[in-house]
Design a protein around this motif. Sequence first.
Motif, PDB file in Angstrom:
ATOM      1  N   THR A  83      57.141  48.855 -12.040  1.00 27.31           N
ATOM      2  CA  THR A  83      58.490  48.036 -12.548  1.00 27.31           C
ATOM      3  C   THR A  83      58.712  49.708 -13.261  1.00 27.31           C
ATOM      4  N   GLY A  84      59.792  50.411 -11.982  1.00 23.82           N
ATOM      5  CA  GLY A  84      60.690  51.614 -13.263  1.00 23.82           C
ATOM      6  C   GLY A  84      59.891  52.751 -13.288  1.00 23.82           C
ATOM      7  N   LYS A  85      58.820  52.913 -12.355  1.00 22.30           N
ATOM      8  CA  LYS A  85      58.025  53.480 -11.741  1.00 22.30           C
ATOM      9  C   LYS A  85      58.224  54.646 -11.244  1.00 22.30           C
ATOM     10  N   ARG A  86      58.340  55.496 -10.335  1.00 22.14           N
ATOM     11  CA  ARG A  86      58.356  56.902  -9.613  1.00 22.14           C
ATOM     12  C   ARG A  86      57.412  56.483  -8.334  1.00 22.14           C
ATOM     13  N   LEU A  87      58.084  57.009  -7.060  1.00 26.18           N
ATOM     14  CA  LEU A  87      56.886  57.037  -6.546  1.00 26.18           C
ATOM     15  C   LEU A  87      57.328  58.700  -5.482  1.00 26.18           C
ATOM     16  N   LEU A  88      56.328  59.550  -5.417  1.00 26.28           N
ATOM     17  CA  LEU A  88      56.452  60.929  -4.529  1.00 26.28           C
ATOM     18  C   LEU A  88      56.996  60.877  -3.243  1.00 26.28           C
ATOM     19  N   VAL A  89      57.130  60.986  -2.071  1.00 26.35           N
ATOM     20  CA  VAL A  89      56.885  60.365  -0.970  1.00 26.35           C
ATOM     21  C   VAL A  89      57.855  61.080  -0.243  1.00 26.35           C
ATOM     22  N   GLY A  90      56.047  62.023   0.864  1.00 31.55           N
ATOM     23  CA  GLY A  90      56.281  62.896   1.331  1.00 31.55           C
ATOM     24  C   GLY A  90      56.076  62.810   3.222  1.00 31.55           C
ATOM     25  N   SER A  91      57.552  63.034   4.683  1.00 30.85           N
ATOM     26  CA  SER A  91      57.376  62.623   5.145  1.00 30.85           C
ATOM     27  C   SER A  91      57.017  63.718   5.944  1.00 30.85           C
ATOM     28  N   TYR A  92      56.572  63.886   6.971  1.00 31.83           N
ATOM     29  CA  TYR A  92      56.506  64.829   7.926  1.00 31.83           C
ATOM     30  C   TYR A  92      56.560  64.733   9.424  1.00 31.83           C
ATOM     31  N   GLY A  93      57.347  65.506  10.504  1.00 33.80           N
ATOM     32  CA  GLY A  93      57.257  65.671  11.642  1.00 33.80           C
ATOM     33  C   GLY A  93      57.066  66.803  12.314  1.00 33.80           C
ATOM     34  N   SER A  94      56.125  67.259  13.477  1.00 35.59           N
ATOM     35  CA  SER A  94      55.976  67.847  13.783  1.00 35.59           C
ATOM     36  C   SER A  94      56.917  68.454  14.203  1.00 35.59           C
ATOM     37  N   GLY A  95      56.989  69.798  14.830  1.00 32.55           N
ATOM     38  CA  GLY A  95      58.104  70.327  15.094  1.00 32.55           C
ATOM     39  C   GLY A  95      59.171  70.873  14.706  1.00 32.55           C
ATOM     40  N   ALA A  96      59.097  71.614  13.444  1.00 27.33           N
ATOM     41  CA  ALA A  96      58.902  70.808  12.785  1.00 27.33           C
ATOM     42  C   ALA A  96      59.119  70.778  11.310  1.00 27.33           C
ATOM     43  N   GLN A  97      59.103  69.203  10.997  1.00 28.90           N
ATOM     44  CA  GLN A  97      60.420  69.220   9.490  1.00 28.90           C
ATOM     45  C   GLN A  97      59.572  68.747   8.671  1.00 28.90           C
ATOM     46  N   ALA A  98      58.982  68.896   7.494  1.00 28.75           N
ATOM     47  CA  ALA A  98      58.696  68.058   5.681  1.00 28.75           C
ATOM     48  C   ALA A  98      59.783  67.103   5.400  1.00 28.75           C
ATOM     49  N   GLU A  99      59.935  66.361   4.488  1.00 29.27           N
ATOM     50  CA  GLU A  99      61.007  65.690   3.840  1.00 29.27           C
ATOM     51  C   GLU A  99      60.243  65.477   2.555  1.00 29.27           C
ATOM     52  N   ILE A 100      60.758  65.423   1.453  1.00 28.30           N
ATOM     53  CA  ILE A 100      60.605  64.763  -0.239  1.00 28.30           C
ATOM     54  C   ILE A 100      61.146  64.108  -0.358  1.00 28.30           C
ATOM     55  N   HIS A 101      61.056  62.860  -1.145  1.00 25.21           N
ATOM     56  CA  HIS A 101      61.989  62.156  -2.058  1.00 25.21           C
ATOM     57  C   HIS A 101      61.410  61.607  -2.811  1.00 25.21           C
ATOM     58  N   ALA A 102      61.987  60.621  -3.516  1.00 25.75           N
ATOM     59  CA  ALA A 102      60.854  59.989  -4.792  1.00 25.75           C
ATOM     60  C   ALA A 102      61.977  58.658  -4.973  1.00 25.75           C
ATOM     61  N   GLU A 103      60.944  57.735  -5.244  1.00 21.81           N
ATOM     62  CA  GLU A 103      61.124  56.634  -5.119  1.00 21.81           C
ATOM     63  C   GLU A 103      61.115  55.972  -6.557  1.00 21.81           C
ATOM     64  N   THR A 104      62.206  55.143  -6.901  1.00 22.24           N
ATOM     65  CA  THR A 104      62.082  54.185  -8.004  1.00 22.24           C
ATOM     66  C   THR A 104      61.786  52.519  -8.413  1.00 22.24           C
TER      67      THR A 104
END
Length: 445
Positions: free
Chosen positions: A353-374
């Motif tokens: 609880t209250g801690k953070r995740l670093l989320v890395g998404s990726y799709g070919s073609g291509a695009q990566a996206e990074i955001h944080a979640e609490t």
Amino acid sequence: MASVGIDAIDIWTGKLELDLAETFAPEKGEDPAKYTKGLGLYSSSLPDVYEDIVTMGANAARRLMERKDLHPQDIGRIDVATESSFDNSKPVSTYIAGCLEQVFDGDFHHANKGERKFACVSGTQSVDDAYNWIRAGRNRGRSALVIATDTALYARGDAGEATQGAGAVAMLVSEDPDLVELSPEQGYGSADETDFLKPNQQFPSVDGKRSVQVYLARMREAMEDFESVAGDIHPDDYELGPFHTPFPGMVRKAAVLAYRHIIRDTEVEDALADDIGRQPRPEAFDTEEEHLDAISEYTDRLKDTEQYRDWYERVIKPTLTISRHVGNWYTGSVHVARAGGLKWARENGRELTGKRLLVGSYGSGAQAEIHAETVQPGWTEEIADLNVDEQLNGRRGLSFEEYEQIHDVHNHAEDADVEAFTTPEREFVFDGWGRMGERKYRFVE
Ligand code: COA
């Protein structure tokens, strides 16, 4: 500013299982360790005869709605992310809404529906769309249902065949979420790449080795972009790092590069300097090639340090616990990684609880996206309600011949007539074709 994020999540796996080490590897004349150790995969989930992207998505969504005591009027948006769509006009979300209307009172006539495409990253893009819709104040207190659903099948004999999978992840995006709050900060790494595509064809054209390189390059770009808005990342900042997982070995490759990046100019790099030296800086080399060679040697040494191994065991490995047993679910894959990490954390008594995740998404073609979640206080109850183990253990194992039959059943170019391997129970099933070529579905009690 209202807190917006993922309130609940549910998972529906294809009901068949192909064991990669025991069943697939021997047929291919390969060492089982290529799968379990190299790719990091034990088995693939595959859809039975009566399953497809609609049934899996609708089944995940029904479970989620029942569990959260939701009614159609509570939902203002249904977004489906998929790269396995079977119609260039009518979106899968309409089929799924039609299924749900068979079992819930009321209808979704006032919900906005759509379908998102950008290879595997579109699941996260749909979560983003929902987030933006709520933050814009257009949701009238309602939530968005985001469903990432795919049958990730490759042509038989393609190298990608080993990484197949099928399943759906349903997510409820709401104000004041119970599971995770999303950060407004995001980073992107996006370029016109030709690593994986389906130009009006069912099975992908893949340059597998190139797709691995593009994943790493775009992810690095996204990480730098994220840091430019959220500040430098330190290895202690994030409790879990769920990344897009086409196969766990891909994440293993990305993780060591990410660690190298985030320890640069920190006390961790200093502490490691006596044992493995400092990270090679470009100004110390005459040519780019020499610099790259030195970086690659440093990375090999870094991989074997206790510091890196501890970080990998704590932050990355837990996110692979479900993925190893289901294969690639394309749009759902990073969301399976999040669920796997949180499930492992709950079962191992980690308080997030209250801690953070670093989320890395990726799709070919291509695009990566990074955001944080609490992580939100309700996370343990949410995760406790998942029945993933029950579903995974309940799958029907396939022989290689049966696998070939089921692959043919789902191959649009084949006309295979195969009996279902399992008996549906309290779920939506594919029920044949309508007069305009539409698919029909019904709920089986
Ligand atoms: N024991 C241990 N490891 C073994 C092994 C054994 N007996 N045999 C092979 N391996 C390792 C290989 O060294 C390799 O690991 P490495 O890349 O770290 O060196 C891994 O297992 C895979 O072996 P490889 O020979 O590269 O497999 P492949 O040629 O069949 O193809 C992909 C691998 C990923 C290219 C292929 O599965 C693919 O095209 N996948 C679809 C695209 C995809 O998922 N891309 C990812 C980005 S989205």
